[in-house]
Each structure stands twice: as C-alpha cells, then as structure tokens.
Design an enzyme around this catalytic site. Structure first.
Site, PDB file in Angstrom:
ATOM      1  N   SER A   7      56.130  68.900  60.870  1.00 35.58           N
ATOM      2  CA  SER A   7      55.638  68.683  59.465  1.00 35.58           C
ATOM      3  C   SER A   7      56.948  68.461  58.489  1.00 35.58           C
ATOM      4  O   SER A   7      57.497  69.351  58.028  1.00 35.58           O
ATOM      5  CB  SER A   7      54.775  69.751  59.181  1.00 35.58           C
ATOM      6  OG  SER A   7      54.545  69.481  57.674  1.00 35.58           O
ATOM      7  N   HIS A  32      54.511  64.475  61.248  1.00 31.94           N
ATOM      8  CA  HIS A  32      53.282  64.938  60.536  1.00 31.94           C
ATOM      9  C   HIS A  32      53.756  64.876  59.078  1.00 31.94           C
ATOM     10  O   HIS A  32      54.604  65.549  58.720  1.00 31.94           O
ATOM     11  CB  HIS A  32      53.087  66.609  60.946  1.00 31.94           C
ATOM     12  CG  HIS A  32      51.609  66.945  60.292  1.00 31.94           C
ATOM     13  ND1 HIS A  32      50.403  66.711  60.820  1.00 31.94           N
ATOM     14  CD2 HIS A  32      51.592  67.501  59.229  1.00 31.94           C
ATOM     15  CE1 HIS A  32      49.545  67.318  60.199  1.00 31.94           C
ATOM     16  NE2 HIS A  32      50.259  67.994  59.317  1.00 31.94           N
ATOM     17  N   ASP A  34      52.204  65.481  55.302  1.00 26.84           N
ATOM     18  CA  ASP A  34      51.172  66.053  54.628  1.00 26.84           C
ATOM     19  C   ASP A  34      51.105  65.427  53.058  1.00 26.84           C
ATOM     20  O   ASP A  34      52.040  65.669  52.086  1.00 26.84           O
ATOM     21  CB  ASP A  34      51.767  67.420  54.209  1.00 26.84           C
ATOM     22  CG  ASP A  34      51.362  68.089  55.701  1.00 26.84           C
ATOM     23  OD1 ASP A  34      50.402  68.072  56.375  1.00 26.84           O
ATOM     24  OD2 ASP A  34      52.133  68.956  56.101  1.00 26.84           O
ATOM     25  N   MET A  36      49.215  65.581  49.583  1.00 25.83           N
ATOM     26  CA  MET A  36      48.569  66.443  48.804  1.00 25.83           C
ATOM     27  C   MET A  36      48.386  65.788  47.247  1.00 25.83           C
ATOM     28  O   MET A  36      49.395  65.550  46.654  1.00 25.83           O
ATOM     29  CB  MET A  36      49.261  67.764  48.563  1.00 25.83           C
ATOM     30  CG  MET A  36      49.552  68.409  49.733  1.00 25.83           C
ATOM     31  SD  MET A  36      50.322  70.241  49.735  1.00 25.83           S
ATOM     32  CE  MET A  36      50.565  70.301  51.335  1.00 25.83           C
ATOM     33  N   HIS A  65      48.500  63.336  57.358  1.00 28.68           N
ATOM     34  CA  HIS A  65      47.135  64.272  56.993  1.00 28.68           C
ATOM     35  C   HIS A  65      46.816  64.364  55.556  1.00 28.68           C
ATOM     36  O   HIS A  65      47.741  64.431  54.730  1.00 28.68           O
ATOM     37  CB  HIS A  65      47.813  65.662  57.598  1.00 28.68           C
ATOM     38  CG  HIS A  65      46.980  66.827  57.040  1.00 28.68           C
ATOM     39  ND1 HIS A  65      47.266  68.130  57.218  1.00 28.68           N
ATOM     40  CD2 HIS A  65      45.618  67.010  56.813  1.00 28.68           C
ATOM     41  CE1 HIS A  65      46.330  69.110  56.780  1.00 28.68           C
ATOM     42  NE2 HIS A  65      45.161  68.103  56.468  1.00 28.68           N
ATOM     43  N   MET A  67      45.305  65.432  52.461  1.00 31.65           N
ATOM     44  CA  MET A  67      44.489  66.374  51.807  1.00 31.65           C
ATOM     45  C   MET A  67      44.326  65.850  50.421  1.00 31.65           C
ATOM     46  O   MET A  67      44.919  66.397  49.464  1.00 31.65           O
ATOM     47  CB  MET A  67      45.374  67.879  51.765  1.00 31.65           C
ATOM     48  CG  MET A  67      45.481  68.144  53.065  1.00 31.65           C
ATOM     49  SD  MET A  67      47.032  69.578  53.144  1.00 31.65           S
ATOM     50  CE  MET A  67      48.242  68.467  53.847  1.00 31.65           C
ATOM     51  N   MET A 136      42.773  73.473  60.753  1.00 32.06           N
ATOM     52  CA  MET A 136      43.653  74.188  59.794  1.00 32.06           C
ATOM     53  C   MET A 136      43.887  75.744  60.120  1.00 32.06           C
ATOM     54  O   MET A 136      42.670  76.296  60.287  1.00 32.06           O
ATOM     55  CB  MET A 136      43.224  74.320  58.318  1.00 32.06           C
ATOM     56  CG  MET A 136      43.558  72.640  57.737  1.00 32.06           C
ATOM     57  SD  MET A 136      45.121  72.077  57.877  1.00 32.06           S
ATOM     58  CE  MET A 136      46.191  73.357  57.092  1.00 32.06           C
ATOM     59  N   ASP A 174      47.385  73.338  62.843  1.00 35.03           N
ATOM     60  CA  ASP A 174      48.250  72.999  61.785  1.00 35.03           C
ATOM     61  C   ASP A 174      48.267  74.237  60.553  1.00 35.03           C
ATOM     62  O   ASP A 174      47.465  74.673  59.900  1.00 35.03           O
ATOM     63  CB  ASP A 174      47.995  71.917  60.746  1.00 35.03           C
ATOM     64  CG  ASP A 174      48.838  71.371  59.644  1.00 35.03           C
ATOM     65  OD1 ASP A 174      49.981  72.184  59.462  1.00 35.03           O
ATOM     66  OD2 ASP A 174      48.489  70.540  58.854  1.00 35.03           O
TER      67      ASP A 174
HETATM   68  C1  DX5 Z   1      49.803  72.913  55.016  1.00 36.75           C
HETATM   69  C2  DX5 Z   1      50.057  71.779  55.652  1.00 36.75           C
HETATM   70  C3  DX5 Z   1      51.095  71.916  56.925  1.00 36.75           C
HETATM   71  C4  DX5 Z   1      52.365  72.462  56.689  1.00 36.75           C
HETATM   72  C5  DX5 Z   1      52.666  73.686  57.692  1.00 36.75           C
HETATM   73  O1  DX5 Z   1      48.608  72.429  54.069  1.00 36.75           O
HETATM   74  O2  DX5 Z   1      49.038  70.892  55.992  1.00 36.75           O
HETATM   75  O3  DX5 Z   1      51.252  70.607  57.857  1.00 36.75           O
HETATM   76  O4  DX5 Z   1      53.293  71.629  56.620  1.00 36.75           O
HETATM   77  O5  DX5 Z   1      53.657  74.177  57.429  1.00 36.75           O
HETATM   78  P1  DX5 Z   1      54.157  75.590  58.264  1.00 36.75           P
HETATM   79  O6  DX5 Z   1      54.375  75.140  59.929  1.00 36.75           O
HETATM   80  O7  DX5 Z   1      55.269  76.000  57.353  1.00 36.75           O
HETATM   81  O8  DX5 Z   1      52.735  76.856  58.165  1.00 36.75           O
HETATM   82 ZN    ZN Z   2      49.549  69.281  57.702  1.00 31.14          ZN
END
Ligand code: DX5
Ligand code: ZN
Length: 215
Positions: A7, A32, A34, A36, A65, A67, A136, A174
C-alpha cells in the site's frame, strides 16, 4: 493463492517514483492505492492525478481501494486513471449490484470491501458477481494500526461461502499486516495481503515483500 499488494499510503510521497520502481522490481502482485475522501473516513489521502502518475510508470496492476462516498460517480475516472481492480465499500453502496456491474462493464475487476463490523453474510447474494472481497482488518482511514484478530474468523467464513457458491472471488485483507499476521491469514484462506507501513517501514522493502509472498 499467495499474493502481495504493497500500500503506497506508507510510501515516501517526496520520492514516490522511487517507491513505485521498487515495487516494479519486487515480487509484488499489485500496487494498492488508498483513496480517502475525508467524509467516509476521517482522513484525506490522494486522488486521480496521483493514480494517473503512478500508472504511467507502474509495471504491476493498480488495486484501487475507494474509501469514498458516492463511488459510482467516479468509477469511469478511476478506470481512465489506470485502475485494474476497483474496490468499493459495502457501507456506502445502496445499489451494490448496479455498482459492481458498472465496474465490470469497464472491463476491469470488481471488488467489495467490508469494514470490521460488517459480517461476511452481507455478501451472500452478490458473491457470485465479485472478483475479490476486501476484508478490513483495521478501521479504514489510517496506516499503522493494530490488526483486529477477528478478521481470521471472518476470512474462514468467507472462504466457506465462496466455495459453497462456486465463486471465484479472491480474499484480500488490509490493515496491520506483518509476517505473523500474514501467516495466520494465508492459513485462514486469504489470497492477497495488503501491507503498508510494514513494507515501507522495513529496512529492505524488496525482501519484506518477497518474505510476505513466501510465508
Ligand atoms: C487503511 C488503508 C490501508 C493502509 C494499510 O485505511 O486501507 O491500505 O494503507 O496500512 P498498514 O499496512 O500500515 O496497516
Ligand atoms: Zn486499503
């Protein structure tokens, strides 16, 4: 399957290109990403221009991903930015079946994510349509959180459902993944490990990715 998706939320954004090159050379299967929005989750990360920039040098498929609320509005944009897999959250999709069809009509893979409080049984009537399910294992919004142990039980239940329904969906997890957690997850039927801070915080990210794949 044993697949790894680093990620980039935990990458060095001042030298993002270097981190993408590292992933290109690694045994990682996906990158990956993310996204947000500060509404669905209490954090804002990055959006389309960054995904586009990553895609222009990435040699691995982008696992995006989302969010964000209202993902339907942006599916085409993320497709054009380079997503090979789009994951939407169950919790924000009132018409999940339609959303999944829209992703598949773009010719890419469709995946649904469940927050830690959402039971896998919610997916019983849609599992046959999915390429992947993302569980998650932390509350979404931040990297570096502690793994929620109940995720292993959820993964086992999901695996059972997938087999029963003759689905081909992969299971991805994740949040809070490290070697110890990764091993438990693979043993629980998980196919794809997402790892952010564990990879980028390690001394040798290339080796960490390789070890995660070969646990
Ligand atoms: C959290 C993200 C993850 C995050 C995971 O909301 O969706 O993908 O990057 O990070 P680690 O591996 O540090 O928990
Ligand atoms: Zn993620």
């Amino acid at each position: 399957m044993k697949l790894v998706a680093p990620s980039i939320l935990a990458a060095n954004f001042n030298h993002l290109g270097n981190d993408i090159e590292m992933i290109n050379q690694s045994e990682a299967d996906y990158i990956h990403c993310d996204v947000m929005d500060g509404v669905f989750v209490p954090n804002i990360s990055f959006g389309l221009p960054i995904i586009q920039a990553i895609n222009s040098i990435a040699k691995k498929p982008l696992d995006v991903h989302l969010m964000i609320v209202n993902p339907d509005k942006y599916l085409e944009d993320f497709y054009h930015a380079g997503a090979s897999i789009i994951t939407v959250h169950y919790e924000v999709c009132s018409h999940l079946h339609r959303t999944i069809q829209q992703i598949k009509n773009l010719g890419i893979q469709a995946s649904v994510c469940l927050n830690p409080h959402s039971p896998v049984s919610l997916l019983e009537d849609i599992i046959g349509e999915l390429d992947m399910v993302l569980l998650m294992s932390v509350n979404p919004g931040f990297g570096g959180q502690k793994f929620i142990e109940n995720t292993c039980v959820k993964a086992m239940a999901l695996k059972e459902m997938i087999l029963k329904k003759n689905s081909t969906a992969l299971i991805e997890v994740d949040g809070g993944v490290n070697f110890e957690v990764g091993k438990k997850l693979y043993n629980s039927g998980v196919d794809v490990l997402v790892a952010g801070s564990f990879v980028f915080g390690s001394e040798n990210p290339l080796e960490t990715i390789s070890r995660l794949k070969n646990l």
